[in-house]
Design an enzyme around this catalytic site. Structure first.
Site: not given
Lengths: 589, 589
Positions: B300, B443-445
């Site tokens: 992140r 993306h990535e949460g």
């Protein structure tokens, strides 16, 4: 696919909120009735779906090319322009004497909204044409109207506005296109024009028989020199094809390849490569900018409408998606084997959709409100009412242009977020809407230019008189707020007061530069207050208390709870007369 | 073209602000010195310019295609991956025992920043590979490390993370990829995997000899059924080519065609079309998510770094443009014949550039601060300091991911605006940067997921302990604020107090759903306060008082004057426990 526009919302705006009935009883609109308006909107909806929506993505994927004869666009665009005019929409806002239908600006805007919801880049050809025809109809001679406006209203010709040049975008005073006298004919004083025009939307294409350019240029003095500044600017009609069918000396020098808005060609035009493009002057010498700016209010509202409908479309697509996409479970649910919920059930998705609704429905209301002001400025029954509407329209025009360009774009950004990864792919329309809408804070005067117009010209140069006139409207809405919106009415009064206090603080500034140093922040704050006023005004007119009214009330409450607090944040550095944007130096970056 | 990164700024961050010297005396980093770090950054700068920057636009214009053997990318990407690893950057953060260089995470991040400034989509292949190798190095067996990590660090193989599926994006608990036991070999327990993986960045391409997928999947129970929820998830190494060179049963089913970020392939992968993809389990059964999440902090921060450098690059390009583009004159100037000014002289352009500077330099400082926390969590000299760093890192990770994704993107938006119409064309890099960066809030949460992580997991589930620990750091910065930043210190203290009061108010909420209903607004406010803390911390360490220091002070002052007031606006509905996002109903939209 969702409806292009929720008809209940549009009807509520037109009938319950803006009082279309009262408008239609004015002598200018005596030909029209509620029924004829409804039929016109039905037709707009149908044509937008049949001739504009289907090639929305195709016009993006197959962008215009620079062919041997000029710019080539996909054939659907020609069919769309013809369909729009064929059904009378190009002629609608014009006077019957010149082939128009005398439809109120408000109704024409509402009809146009359907085409914009379907496909702004294609609709732009027609919008530019209506604006072009409007200028000639207002300032041109009868012969100029006959020759140039008539085929525009019939959808055979399109029109442009040629203002910018490579070295003169925001600073029109610096244009160098020359117009040299070349006698006179039935179309008026004739000139030969030489120069380069940049960023010309619809500047060339093969979707119509001819293109009528309205060109800003300077007439050299007896010494051959151009007059410095904007006072030297006049305006000319320069058709792509002359009346005998021969090509005028206007050449497509290049197409700009844009992030979005690709269906609308954007051109670099060379005038006079072979000796001079033939043009006829409209209006008096040196009146180019005043003439152009008289049309600018409507053009800027048109940009705001386009931005609005892109945001609105994105909202409706996101809403549909959120209703059918299952993902995740309720917060706190431990039942991992249960079915996933549609994402519309998640609080954060509701927050995003509420923001989209508040932004895009608020923007549409704002644009229709301003469109009604255009009608009022021309047809209100008293001289005083016409003057007041004209003044308020001038004050709100920078907001009508900017607020949707910023916040309907924000709705497009959110619409992608609601779609997750899918929204970032070109398989979904929300991706393109986000790219398309990014143009709107730039063209027809950037946000920074609008801010200087608002704070410098519309407020300070006017001595705050118009600001106070609009304040009377704000106070009337506050006074008429429904009982369950008392808190919001209090918040609007406070926000309006904060604007006034900020203006007071600015009056103590040390010179014009310091006074306008944070003009964009002031525009952001003022715009948000105006839309707060719009929402509070809307909820006072809600019919009944069913789902429709509940939704509008929720959007209004959301706007006051989540958006209005930003007003104070924007005003803080303005009211403090923060000088950072003046004192900052190049070498410190 | 501007430098990729202003080296004076980077050196200030690393040396004066973050105390790189003190980091390098720790035993783990004894091999390194200020000189070796400087040389590494020089190399990164040079390679980024020679192997990453030149194909920035080409990789966008010629997006990956789905060929007969899978995804095909432009050859420059293979060369870039090889150059990055060849110079030791892939191996840099790993322990010497497995072929690494044992470089501090802070230094590796700073070096990576150059590659990201040049070309995030290409650099992403290497970033994903480093993350993949990091997971295997941490959780895998010695044999797994030898076989899979070694060629990754050499730049011959790349790596992916295969989490999402078409029906399971944010909700990983709902994945249905099956892993059926298939014996055991030297690489550990072997499985046959069947399922569909979606949104896999770098999931297929022809820029490396092999691809190491890390795949989340579920091992069916004795009844053949998958365990519901995230507890059933394990993680597996699934290479594209098996060790004998044959193709594993992993097929590219489709490429997503994105708005931007096109150089990085984004794939739909089918596992097991021919009976099952061979995979080896990493770690214990059912530990898939905990293992993945242990890597997630760094992944992140990596997204935050990419977003940051896109915004930073846009800022630097806008700055260069503003210095050379003449347009308009000073406000109030009546000398219409004078030369036009470079637009950097206009207050509104300075405002835009100050915002870009405050956003992008603030984001870079934030990311480096978090990268140093990664080092501190592993190598700080006391157990207590390591635990504190680990805790603060967890708290700041949602901010490190989200704040740059929102505000470095805002810097890209502004960079277009500074360019005017030119910035909207594909002739200028700022257009692509805006499209590329729009991926990062997804993306990535997504931002909404990060907000739930921050407020739900990192603050409430922890009882507010970590929040208080970070508060001690905030108070220390306030106490150490320079005398000329006393007002800003007071503002930061007030903002921190407002966050605490908001959390108090939320503790009175009626259940978890209401408590988290406005989590995204809380994240926005918290993120802005964190970056305020970063800026106040920065100005306390400024060397001298020349142009460099003046610029950093101006950016910090701008941030406090124009940005910090937004904190109160975001918190207002959170502190009021506004329930609109809970009570809103589908049928009201």
């Amino acid at each position: 696919m969702p409806d292009l526009i929720d008809r209940a919302t549009l009807d509520f705006y037109l009938n319950d909120w803006l009082g279309l009935d009262e408008l239609l009883v004015r002598p200018a609109f005596a030909e029209h009735s509620g029924e004829s308006v409804a039929a016109m909107l039905d037709t707009a909806d149908r044509l937008a779906q049949s001739h504009f929506l289907p090639h929305f993505k195709k016009a993006d994927a197959q962008e215009p090319v620079h062919g041997p004869e000029g710019a080539q666009v996909i054939p659907e665009i020609r069919a769309a322009i013809a369909a729009y005019a064929g059904a009378g929409f190009a002629a609608a806002p014009f006077a019957p004497e010149i082939g128009g239908l005398g439809v109120p600006n408000l109704v024409h805007t509402a009809a146009t909204a359907f085409f914009m919801a379907a496909n702004v880049p294609t609709a732009s050809y027609s919008m530019l044409t209506v604006g072009n025809a409007g200028l000639i109809a207002h300032f041109g001679t009868a012969k100029q109207v006959e020759i140039f406006v008539t085929p525009e209203l019939e959808g055979r010709w399109t029109g442009t506005m040629c203002l910018s040049e490579p070295q003169a975008g925001s600073s029109l005073a610096d244009i160098t296109t020359r117009a040299v006298e070349d006698g006179e004919d039935e179309l008026g004083p004739r000139y030969k024009l030489t120069g380069n025009k940049m960023w010309i939307s619809g500047g060339d294409h093969d979707a119509a028989e001819n293109i009528v350019h309205l060109v800003l240029a300077k007439i050299p003095g007896s010494d051959g020199k151009l007059i410095a500044g904007s006072k030297g600017i006049s305006i000319f009609i320069v058709p792509k094809f002359l009346l005998d069918g021969s090509r005028n000396d206007v050449t497509l020098a290049g197409l700009n390849h844009k992030m979005g808005f690709r269906g609308t060609t954007n051109c670099l035009l060379n005038l006079g490569e072979k000796g001079g493009a033939v043009g006829w002057r409209v209006g008096e010498i040196g009146q180019g900018l005043p003439i152009m700016f008289q049309m600018m209010n409507e053009a800027r509202i048109g940009v705001g409408l386009g931005a609005t409908m892109m945001g609105y479309r994105g909202y409706r697509l996101a809403l549909d998606y959120a209703r059918v996409r299952p993902q995740g479970r309720a917060i706190g649910s431990r039942d991992v084997a249960s079915k996933q919920l549609p994402i519309i059930e998640h609080a954060d998705v509701k927050r995003m959709l509420l923001a989209c609704k508040a932004y895009s429905e608020g923007a549409l209301a704002l644009i229709l409100y301003c469109s009604k002001l255009v009608d009022d400025a021309k047809t209100a029954l008293s001289e005083e009412a016409r003057a007041e509407a004209e003044a308020v329209l001038g004050l709100l025009t920078p907001v009508a242009k900017t607020w949707p360009s910023e916040f309907a774009l924000a709705a497009n950004d959110i619409a992608i977020q609601v779609h997750g990864g899918y929204g970032y792919t070109r398989d979904f329309d929300v991706e393109q809407l986000y790219r398309d809408n990014r143009l709107n804070p730039i063209h027809e005067g950037t946000t920074g230019i609008q801010a200087l117009d608002l704070l410098g010209r519309k407020i300070f140069k006017d001595g705050g008189r118009i600001f106070a006139q609009f304040g009377a409207r704000v106070m009337a809405v506050i006074a008429a707020a429904p009982a369950d919106f008392e808190n919001e009415a209090v918040a609007l009064r406070a926000a309006w007061g904060a604007l006034g206090e900020t203006l007071e603080a600015l009056r103590g500034a040390n010179g014009e530069a310091e006074m306008l140093a944070n003009a964009t922040n002031f525009l952001s704050a003022f715009g948000h207050v105006v839309v707060g006023f719009i929402w509070l005004s809307l909820v006072a007119k809600l019919p009944g208390d069913g789902d429709f009214a509940a939704g509008k009330k929720a959007a209004a409450r959301f706007y006051f709870a989540f958006e209005m607090p930003k007003v104070a944040a924007w005003l803080a550095p303005v009211a403090a007369r923060d000088r950072l944007t003046v004192t900052m130096r190049d070498e410190w970056f």
